[in-house]
Scaffold this motif. Sequence first.
Motif, PDB file in Angstrom:
ATOM      1  N   UNK A   1       0.825  -1.212   0.000  1.00 30.31           N
ATOM      2  CA  UNK A   1       0.000   0.000   0.000  1.00 30.31           C
ATOM      3  C   UNK A   1       0.861   1.266   0.000  1.00 30.31           C
ATOM      4  N   UNK A   2       1.970   1.235   0.744  1.00 22.11           N
ATOM      5  CA  UNK A   2       2.828   2.416   0.840  1.00 22.11           C
ATOM      6  C   UNK A   2       3.469   2.749  -0.505  1.00 22.11           C
TER       7      UNK A   2
ATOM      8  N   UNK B   1      -1.965  15.279   5.563  1.00 20.88           N
ATOM      9  CA  UNK B   1      -2.330  14.281   4.555  1.00 20.88           C
ATOM     10  C   UNK B   1      -1.296  13.159   4.515  1.00 20.88           C
ATOM     11  N   UNK B   2      -0.020  13.512   4.602  1.00 19.60           N
ATOM     12  CA  UNK B   2       1.047  12.502   4.569  1.00 19.60           C
ATOM     13  C   UNK B   2       0.911  11.513   5.729  1.00 19.60           C
TER      14      UNK B   2
ATOM     15  N   UNK C   1      -0.680   6.283   7.820  1.00 22.40           N
ATOM     16  CA  UNK C   1      -1.482   5.551   8.802  1.00 22.40           C
ATOM     17  C   UNK C   1      -2.519   4.666   8.119  1.00 22.40           C
ATOM     18  N   UNK C   2      -3.086   5.151   7.012  1.00 21.66           N
ATOM     19  CA  UNK C   2      -4.067   4.358   6.276  1.00 21.66           C
ATOM     20  C   UNK C   2      -3.425   3.104   5.684  1.00 21.66           C
ATOM     21  N   UNK C   3      -2.179   3.218   5.238  1.00 23.55           N
ATOM     22  CA  UNK C   3      -1.467   2.048   4.698  1.00 23.55           C
ATOM     23  C   UNK C   3      -1.335   0.974   5.773  1.00 23.55           C
ATOM     24  N   UNK C   4      -0.933   1.394   6.972  1.00 19.23           N
ATOM     25  CA  UNK C   4      -0.777   0.429   8.069  1.00 19.23           C
ATOM     26  C   UNK C   4      -2.122  -0.119   8.522  1.00 19.23           C
TER      27      UNK C   4
ATOM     28  N   UNK D   1      -3.386  -3.986   8.362  1.00 19.20           N
ATOM     29  CA  UNK D   1      -3.806  -4.732   9.540  1.00 19.20           C
ATOM     30  C   UNK D   1      -5.119  -5.472   9.272  1.00 19.20           C
ATOM     31  N   UNK D   2      -6.050  -4.782   8.613  1.00 17.65           N
ATOM     32  CA  UNK D   2      -7.340  -5.407   8.297  1.00 17.65           C
ATOM     33  C   UNK D   2      -7.145  -6.577   7.339  1.00 17.65           C
ATOM     34  N   UNK D   3      -6.307  -6.377   6.313  1.00 14.90           N
ATOM     35  CA  UNK D   3      -6.087  -7.434   5.329  1.00 14.90           C
ATOM     36  C   UNK D   3      -5.317  -8.614   5.923  1.00 14.90           C
TER      37      UNK D   3
END
Length: 310
Positions: free
Chosen positions: A113-114, A140-141, A146-149, A153-155
Amino acid sequence: MGDSNTTMVTEFILLGISDDRQTQIVLFVAFLLFYLATLLGNSLLIVLIILSPLLHTPMYFFLCNLSFLDMFYTTSSMPQLLANCFLSRLTISYTICVTEMYVSLFLGITECFLLAVMAYDRFAAVCNPLHYTVIMSSKVCIQLAASSSGSAFVMTLIPRLIQPTQLCGHNIINHFTCEVQAFFKLACSDTRVTDTVIMINSIIVLAAPFSFILVTYGRIGQAVMRMHSAKKRGKAFSTCGSHLVVVSIFYGSAISMYMRPQGKTISGRDKIIALFYIAVTPMLNPLIYSFRNKDVKGAFWRLLGKKMSE
């Protein structure tokens, strides 16, 4: 009544890559050099980004995150790989194996994702330079990282929810590390549902980010073609080309492992392919993304000059 063939597995045996002694020595030296280069390159890049104010930009913020991921991702598997070069059958407890498997999976998915986020950052810088600081603000960065991590985690939870509970006494993993596919192949139950879920998971984690990166770099290429300076065009294409090569190695090797019909066992070819996303790309990332960059080189020599003057 329970199945008489089902026994409690408390430890696993990892088979490694080769049983030939000379080959094991050569592999140990090669893997050790890869590992040391990964740790040195990524740790040096992190230090330079933290200490140099000129590198406090969105691009280097994401590169710093990538370096942390690469160091921990490689460390989650490389020590066992090195140990396997001297032990024909490395024994590992069930708890440690499962923990290592999901930690490694989480770090790998986060990197998937990153890398897509980093491609978007380059797209914003090249295609919208006047609004870049607004598009890629500090807030935003942080949210994107944080969204990538969080997404990773969910996946990672999905394979955990479908993890086989009965291994029928099988405890030999035909791999050099506790890899999720090799682990799931020990299940004595029908794995068709599991294979389908992993395939869908892989489409979201691998195919979608990789497709996004290719489209993004295609748009960047169109913007570069409109540049008037031939020198700038050549430099931009060289940089984008090297980025795409490393990204393709990472995603390509992972896709060839996870997005294909699964056999009953892991082959020697599969182990070699796994080395590319476990050992090769974490070593190449700091070299390709940063140390060819004049800003990073300048930060390195300034830091070196400061240390020498002290």
